[in-house]
Design an enzyme around this catalytic site. Structure first.
Site, short mmCIF file in Angstrom:
data_model
loop_
_atom_site.label_atom_id
_atom_site.label_comp_id
_atom_site.label_asym_id
_atom_site.label_seq_id
_atom_site.Cartn_x
_atom_site.Cartn_y
_atom_site.Cartn_z
N LYS A 116 63.11 -84.36 52.33
CA LYS A 116 64.56 -84.19 52.24
C LYS A 116 65.04 -82.91 52.91
CE LYS A 116 65.29 -86.69 47.91
NZ LYS A 116 65.54 -88.01 48.47
N GLU A 199 72.26 -78.09 46.76
CA GLU A 199 73.45 -78.55 47.49
C GLU A 199 74.61 -78.77 46.54
OE1 GLU A 199 71.75 -82.01 49.47
OE2 GLU A 199 72.49 -83.34 47.91
N HIS A 234 70.14 -93.54 38.79
CA HIS A 234 70.08 -93.32 40.24
C HIS A 234 69.43 -94.48 40.97
CE1 HIS A 234 71.63 -89.30 39.80
NE2 HIS A 234 70.63 -88.96 39.01
N ARG A 292 62.44 -98.25 56.39
CA ARG A 292 61.85 -99.53 56.03
C ARG A 292 62.94 -100.57 55.84
NH1 ARG A 292 63.68 -99.54 50.68
NH2 ARG A 292 63.76 -97.46 49.79
P1 ADP Z 1 66.43 -99.43 48.12
O1 ADP Z 1 66.96 -98.16 48.66
O2 ADP Z 1 65.94 -100.41 49.12
O3 ADP Z 1 67.31 -100.02 47.09
P2 ADP Z 1 64.76 -98.31 46.07
O4 ADP Z 1 64.77 -96.84 46.25
O5 ADP Z 1 65.51 -98.91 44.95
O6 ADP Z 1 65.11 -99.00 47.47
O7 ADP Z 1 63.24 -98.75 46.01
C1 ADP Z 1 62.83 -100.01 46.49
C2 ADP Z 1 61.80 -100.59 45.59
O8 ADP Z 1 60.59 -99.88 45.73
C3 ADP Z 1 62.17 -100.57 44.13
O9 ADP Z 1 61.80 -101.81 43.59
C4 ADP Z 1 61.37 -99.41 43.56
O10 ADP Z 1 60.97 -99.67 42.23
C5 ADP Z 1 60.16 -99.39 44.48
N1 ADP Z 1 59.64 -98.05 44.75
C6 ADP Z 1 60.35 -96.97 45.13
N2 ADP Z 1 59.54 -95.90 45.32
C7 ADP Z 1 58.28 -96.34 45.03
C8 ADP Z 1 56.98 -95.73 45.05
N3 ADP Z 1 56.81 -94.45 45.36
N4 ADP Z 1 55.92 -96.49 44.72
C9 ADP Z 1 56.07 -97.78 44.39
N5 ADP Z 1 57.26 -98.41 44.37
C10 ADP Z 1 58.35 -97.72 44.68
P1 ADP Z 2 66.22 -90.68 46.17
O1 ADP Z 2 65.15 -90.26 47.13
O2 ADP Z 2 65.82 -90.50 44.75
O3 ADP Z 2 66.81 -92.01 46.53
P2 ADP Z 2 68.75 -89.54 47.13
O4 ADP Z 2 68.91 -88.21 47.77
O5 ADP Z 2 68.89 -90.75 48.00
O6 ADP Z 2 67.36 -89.56 46.37
O7 ADP Z 2 69.79 -89.64 45.94
C1 ADP Z 2 69.75 -90.68 44.97
C2 ADP Z 2 71.11 -90.79 44.28
O8 ADP Z 2 71.48 -89.55 43.67
C3 ADP Z 2 72.26 -91.10 45.22
O9 ADP Z 2 72.41 -92.49 45.46
C4 ADP Z 2 73.43 -90.53 44.45
O10 ADP Z 2 73.80 -91.43 43.41
C5 ADP Z 2 72.87 -89.28 43.80
N1 ADP Z 2 73.08 -88.04 44.61
C6 ADP Z 2 72.26 -87.52 45.53
N2 ADP Z 2 72.76 -86.39 46.08
C7 ADP Z 2 73.96 -86.17 45.50
C8 ADP Z 2 74.98 -85.15 45.61
N3 ADP Z 2 74.87 -84.12 46.43
N4 ADP Z 2 76.07 -85.26 44.83
C9 ADP Z 2 76.19 -86.28 43.95
N5 ADP Z 2 75.29 -87.27 43.78
C10 ADP Z 2 74.18 -87.23 44.54
#
Ligand code: ADP
Ligand code: ADP
Ligand code: MG
Length: 495
Positions: A116, A199, A234, A292
């Site tokens: 990140k 942030e 989240h 992906r």
């Molecule tokens: P998307 O952004 O496509 O909605 P998610 O972040 O919800 O993706 O994750 C996609 C799927 O992969 C979910 O079913 C989640 O449980 C699974 N997943 C996410 N990270 C991992 C991980 N590190 N190992 C195994 N499964 C994971």
């Molecule tokens: P992950 O790798 O767990 O998916 P993300 O950075 O994509 O992490 O953030 C996951 C979720 O957390 C976002 O979909 C949003 O709901 C919340 N989030 C992340 N960053 C912020 C922010 N700066 N302010 C408010 N909500 C946030």
């Protein structure tokens, strides 16, 4: 074109990918763990290889066993699906060194976007808007100074993070130290890496992401947005496209930002740039890139009119992507509900068991991508996603109506599902008005759900009445010796 593809995944996504293979005349290899011996994706494949025990480490996350299975079945490519090893650069590299094709981006692109902090620095350099903040800080004093500069509330995030782990909202200076300590501890445990970034926390945030797609010859376009703000913990549960929040101008801007972001890491194949969107200021900020295929890719397929998985395979086989940005436009509206075996009323805890009944809805514009059938078992080893219910219609109102009917038609017995919960979300005025932000489920919907339902109030009132009557009868009849006295009738009779 490939002759045989191994799908290094399970459940609905494995079946989705196999369908695309079959349509392209490619043979399919499933892999499975002990718990998945009777799983639907195993039946659906042309052949199947047993990997090992049910724990993901022994099966779906085991790089050596997966590559061995591909070599042994003479597959020429591996599709990783989502989750598991799909964003693991070492896996992508290992697949390529075994002379197999990895159906996805290059290991270098995955690595560049995997962190990140690093990816945020890259994006800033490329001129893609990022959430105001700082990377590379270490001492508490530095974080304190940074927080003051950004302005509270701030968000602490693990650089190596994912799945919401190592994330803390900090509302005031006095909470900062504890948040830093617990976030770095959690990050170290989960990712073996305690680096944190800080942030601005955007309180009324929407999650809007852009699908990008490119070939290995330098062509790359975007396929519009998906709004994924309805989340719990989240994690997304409902996704749709188009987003009601974007004007055509904003859509073009954010789409162009996504294309720039992807080109910065020489991206090819399917990918998604996630943005956080502030509806008050119409500002959008890069969050992260998912290198992906995404869970919610079907809504894009239905509205943009493209089979993303088929094209992933064709691109990986070396084909040029023959379309330009101008060849695509958004037609109608699509919504996806993730049907989980979980108990929404009880902290969204997974529910396991055998599916005693399982009937999917049907109809024009109703698509179900599922990994289960009647008689199949939901175990505690994996994500409890049963199916994705996707509808598409001429406009949003019609899509919402169609989703309500389809949810009603979906019958699952044997496990608890979130079907009723999604019915509640879809029918809610805030959802209809496009006001559902990323913490709306927790802050608004669940806060309201914890108020007693009308049936509960009625039941309590009836119980109270019965007890009061019974005690009234007792006190009125306490000196009565006649066993047939009407005072002794305990049914609430009053003179
Ligand atoms: P998307 O952004 O496509 O909605 P998610 O972040 O919800 O993706 O994750 C996609 C799927 O992969 C979910 O079913 C989640 O449980 C699974 N997943 C996410 N990270 C991992 C991980 N590190 N190992 C195994 N499964 C994971
Ligand atoms: P992950 O790798 O767990 O998916 P993300 O950075 O994509 O992490 O953030 C996951 C979720 O957390 C976002 O979909 C949003 O709901 C919340 N989030 C992340 N960053 C912020 C922010 N700066 N302010 C408010 N909500 C946030
Ligand atoms: Mg994310």
């Amino acid at each position: 074109m490939f002759t045989k593809i191994l799908i290094a995944n399970r459940g609905e996504i494995a079946i989705r990918i196999m369908r695309a293979c079959k349509e392209l005349g490619v043979r399919t290899v499933a892999v499975y763990s002990d718990a998945d011996q009777n799983a639907l994706h195993v039946e659906f494949a042309d052949e199947a290889v047993h990997l090992g025990a049910s724990a993901p480490k022994a099966s779906y996350l085991n790089v050596d066993k997966l590559i061995q299975a591909a070599l042994q079945t003479k597959a020429d490519a591996i599709h990783p699906g989502y989750g598991f090893l799909s964003e693991n650069a070492a896996f992508a590299a290992a697949v390529e060194s075994a002379n197999l094709k990895f159906i996805g981006p290059s290991a270098d692109s995955i690595r560049a976007m995997g962190d990140k902090a690093e990816s945020k620095i890259l994006m800033k350099k490329a001129g893609v808007p990022t959430v105001p903040g700082f990377e590379g800080l270490e001492a508490e004093a530095e974080f304190k100074k940074a927080a003051q500069e950004i302005g509270y509330p701030v968000l602490i995030k693990a650089s190596a993070g994912g799945g919401g782990k190592g994330m803390r909202v900090v509302n005031q200076a006095s909470e900062l130290k504890e948040a830093l300590d617990s976030a770095s501890y959690e990050a170290l445990n989960a990712f073996g890496d305690q680096r944190l970034l800080i942030e601005k926390y955007i309180a009324e945030a929407h999650h809007i992401e852009i699908q990008v797609f490119g070939d290995e010859h330098g062509n790359l376009i975007h396929l519009f947005e998906r709004e994924c703000s309805v989340q719990r913990r989240h994690q997304k549960i409902i996704e749709e496209t188009p987003s009601v929040l974007l004007t055509p101008e904003l859509r073009a801007q954010i789409g162009a930002a996504a294309v720039t972001a992807a080109k910065t890491v020489n991206y090819y194949n399917a990918g998604t740039i996630e943005f956080i969107f502030d509806a008050h200021t119409a500002q959008y900020y890069f969050l992260e890139m998912n290198t992906r295929l995404q869970v919610e890719h079907p809504v894009t397929e239905l509205v943009a009119g493209i089979d993303l998985v088929q094209w992933q395979i064709k691109i990986a086989a070396g084909e040029k992507f023959p379309f330009a940005q101008a060849d695509f436009r958004q037609r109608g509206h699509a919504i996806e509900c993730r049907v989980y075996a979980e108990d929404s009323a009880n902290g969204f805890l997974p529910s396991t068991g055998k599916l005693l009944q399982y009937i999917e809805p049907r109809g024009l514009g109703v698509r179900v991508d599922s990994g289960f059938a009647k008689g199949k078992e939901v175990t505690h080893f994996y994500d409890p996603l049963l199916a994705k219910l996707i509808v598409s219609a001429e406009n949003r109102a019609a899509a919402i109506q169609k989703m309500q009917n389809a949810l009603k038609e979906f019958i699952v017995h044997g496990v608890t599902t979130n079907l009723d919960f999604m019915q509640t979300v879809i029918a809610h005025a805030d959802f209809r008005d496009g006001k559902a932000t990323t913490n709306w489920v927790e802050n608004v919907l669940l806060a309201k759900e914890s108020e007693p339902a009308l049936e509960h109030i009625l039941a309590a009132a009836l119980a109270e009445l019965t007890l009061v009557n019974a005690s009234a009868v007792r006190s009125e009849s306490k000196n009565e010796t006649d066993p047939y006295s009407p005072w002794k009738t305990p049914n609430g009779f009053r003179n």
